[in-house]
Design a protein around this motif. Structure first.
Motif, mmCIF file in Angstrom:
data_model
loop_
_atom_site.group_PDB
_atom_site.id
_atom_site.type_symbol
_atom_site.label_atom_id
_atom_site.label_comp_id
_atom_site.label_asym_id
_atom_site.label_seq_id
_atom_site.Cartn_x
_atom_site.Cartn_y
_atom_site.Cartn_z
ATOM 1 N N THR A 34 0.875 -1.170 0.000
ATOM 2 C CA THR A 34 0.000 0.000 0.000
ATOM 3 C C THR A 34 0.911 1.219 0.000
ATOM 4 N N LEU A 35 0.763 2.073 -0.978
ATOM 5 C CA LEU A 35 1.646 3.227 -1.102
ATOM 6 C C LEU A 35 1.356 4.246 0.003
ATOM 7 N N PRO A 36 2.338 5.046 0.375
ATOM 8 C CA PRO A 36 2.133 6.047 1.418
ATOM 9 C C PRO A 36 0.933 6.949 1.116
ATOM 10 N N MET A 40 -5.803 3.706 5.552
ATOM 11 C CA MET A 40 -6.705 4.478 6.393
ATOM 12 C C MET A 40 -5.946 5.026 7.596
ATOM 13 N N GLY A 41 -6.033 6.328 7.787
ATOM 14 C CA GLY A 41 -5.315 6.978 8.874
ATOM 15 C C GLY A 41 -4.026 7.646 8.444
ATOM 16 N N ASP A 42 -3.553 7.384 7.217
ATOM 17 C CA ASP A 42 -2.351 8.047 6.707
ATOM 18 C C ASP A 42 -2.619 9.532 6.468
ATOM 19 N N ASP A 43 -1.580 10.327 6.539
ATOM 20 C CA ASP A 43 -1.650 11.733 6.135
ATOM 21 C C ASP A 43 -1.150 11.837 4.701
ATOM 22 N N PRO A 44 -2.030 12.114 3.726
ATOM 23 C CA PRO A 44 -1.612 12.129 2.330
ATOM 24 C C PRO A 44 -1.051 13.458 1.859
ATOM 25 N N SER A 45 -1.125 14.488 2.691
ATOM 26 C CA SER A 45 -0.751 15.824 2.234
ATOM 27 C C SER A 45 0.745 15.911 1.953
ATOM 28 N N GLY A 46 1.068 16.557 0.871
ATOM 29 C CA GLY A 46 2.462 16.812 0.533
ATOM 30 C C GLY A 46 3.203 15.675 -0.119
ATOM 31 N N LEU A 47 2.571 14.530 -0.296
ATOM 32 C CA LEU A 47 3.264 13.396 -0.901
ATOM 33 C C LEU A 47 3.447 13.615 -2.402
ATOM 34 N N ARG A 48 4.591 13.201 -2.913
ATOM 35 C CA ARG A 48 4.915 13.341 -4.329
ATOM 36 C C ARG A 48 5.135 11.958 -4.940
ATOM 37 N N SER A 127 -8.447 20.722 -2.493
ATOM 38 C CA SER A 127 -8.539 19.769 -1.387
ATOM 39 C C SER A 127 -7.704 20.234 -0.204
ATOM 40 N N PRO A 128 -8.203 20.086 1.016
ATOM 41 C CA PRO A 128 -7.421 20.504 2.190
ATOM 42 C C PRO A 128 -6.196 19.639 2.442
ATOM 43 N N ASP A 129 -6.161 18.419 1.875
ATOM 44 C CA ASP A 129 -5.015 17.541 2.093
ATOM 45 C C ASP A 129 -4.336 17.125 0.791
ATOM 46 N N ASP A 130 -4.550 17.908 -0.262
ATOM 47 C CA ASP A 130 -3.857 17.698 -1.545
ATOM 48 C C ASP A 130 -4.187 16.357 -2.186
ATOM 49 N N THR A 131 -5.426 15.928 -2.076
ATOM 50 C CA THR A 131 -5.812 14.634 -2.634
ATOM 51 C C THR A 131 -6.828 14.796 -3.750
ATOM 52 N N ILE A 132 -7.046 13.693 -4.445
ATOM 53 C CA ILE A 132 -8.081 13.627 -5.461
ATOM 54 C C ILE A 132 -8.881 12.351 -5.226
ATOM 55 N N LYS A 153 -20.338 -1.408 -5.052
ATOM 56 C CA LYS A 153 -20.376 -0.646 -3.807
ATOM 57 C C LYS A 153 -19.382 -1.198 -2.789
ATOM 58 N N LEU A 154 -19.243 -2.499 -2.742
ATOM 59 C CA LEU A 154 -18.300 -3.118 -1.812
ATOM 60 C C LEU A 154 -16.872 -2.668 -2.108
ATOM 61 N N VAL A 155 -16.492 -2.683 -3.385
ATOM 62 C CA VAL A 155 -15.142 -2.260 -3.762
ATOM 63 C C VAL A 155 -14.986 -0.753 -3.561
ATOM 64 N N PHE A 156 -15.995 0.011 -3.959
ATOM 65 C CA PHE A 156 -15.920 1.469 -3.838
ATOM 66 C C PHE A 156 -15.688 1.887 -2.390
ATOM 67 N N ASP A 157 -16.308 1.179 -1.456
ATOM 68 C CA ASP A 157 -16.163 1.524 -0.049
ATOM 69 C C ASP A 157 -14.751 1.293 0.483
ATOM 70 N N GLN A 158 -13.923 0.578 -0.248
ATOM 71 C CA GLN A 158 -12.538 0.353 0.177
ATOM 72 C C GLN A 158 -11.599 1.465 -0.288
ATOM 73 N N LEU A 159 -12.060 2.311 -1.192
ATOM 74 C CA LEU A 159 -11.166 3.281 -1.830
ATOM 75 C C LEU A 159 -10.788 4.420 -0.886
ATOM 76 N N THR A 160 -9.612 4.986 -1.131
ATOM 77 C CA THR A 160 -9.064 6.064 -0.318
ATOM 78 C C THR A 160 -8.645 7.207 -1.241
ATOM 79 N N PRO A 161 -8.862 8.452 -0.847
ATOM 80 C CA PRO A 161 -8.409 9.570 -1.693
ATOM 81 C C PRO A 161 -6.921 9.461 -2.038
#
Length: 236
Positions: A34-36, A40-48, A127-132, A153-161
């Motif tokens: 799982t990439l940085p 769930m719970g990761d901070d995605p802001s600022g990642l390149r 976005s407040p945390d630089d996500t899409i 719906k089951l798969v969609f619910d697993q997705l993360t910004p």
């Protein structure tokens, strides 16, 4: 062999578990990354994009893996293209599943066309945390069309910004066809989510695509077929 699976946009290592279980049953070691920013719970802001590439390289080196089959789905074709030259001595094979094959200096956003690139940039900047993120209508009609709604719906619910830098940044590396490593390109027969035809993308590597059933989410809906194609094409 050591199969290292890397997920696409908004996905985590979980999306590779069905295929990974089958590959492991065939006698191989399996690692689903799982990439940085995408757990769930990761901070995605600022990642390149460099953070994604560094993570792949770091996990392979930290685990001291050799005889590696590096596998990327969708967006992951970009960071594995950046990681492969850095772990060349550890690689046995590189495989793609309905994946982007980047040109030098071309981001995922740019590959999708100027209108989509502009939209992605505006989404990230707003976005407040630089996500899409992705909405259910787009997911269900473009990535997993014609599958049962309950499964969508089951798969969609697993997705993360997705960290925005991953899709807005580009690589400054030569194409993988210059590395001298065996490669394979698997293409889902009903995939309509790619920026170019799968035949064209595979052709950038000098390959013919290996067809597997399913949509862009074939690793979840047709894991038997994807695992079999991977094992056959990599000599596993």
């Amino acid at each position: 062999m050591n199969f290292v699976f890397v997920p696409g946009v908004n996905h985590g290592g979980w999306c590779w578990h069905p295929v990974g279980q089958r590959v492991r049953a065939a006698g191989h070691a399996v690692y689903a990354l799982t990439l940085p920013g995408l757990a769930m719970g990761d901070d995605p802001s600022g990642l390149r994009l460099t953070d994604a590439v560094d993570h792949i390289v770091g996990e392979v080196e930290r685990r001291d893996l050799h005889d590696v089959v590096l596998v990327g789905h969708s967006f992951a074709g970009i960071p594995i293209s950046g990681a492969a030259p850095r772990i060349l001595g550890r690689l046995a094979h590189v495989a793609f599943l309905s994946a982007f094959i980047p040109r030098r200096g071309e981001s995922m956003a740019a590959a999708l066309g100027p209108d989509t690139a502009a939209w992605m940039q505006s989404m990230v900047h707003a976005s407040p945390d630089d996500t899409i993120d992705i909405d259910f209508e787009t997911f269900s009609t473009r990535l997993m069309q014609d599958e049962p709604v309950e499964l969508q719906k089951l798969v969609f619910d697993q997705l993360t910004p997705q960290p925005g830098g991953y899709v807005l940044d580009s690589l400054d590396v030569d194409g993988l066809d210059t590395l001298g490593v065996p490669m394979a390109y698997l293409l889902a027969e009903r995939d309509i989510a790619l920026a170019a035809s799968g035949i064209e993308l595979a052709g950038r590597l000098g390959l013919e695509p290996i067809m597997v059933p399913g949509t862009h989410e074939a690793m979840l809906t047709h894991p038997d077929d994807v695992a079999k194609a991977l094992l056959t094409s990599t000599g596993g």
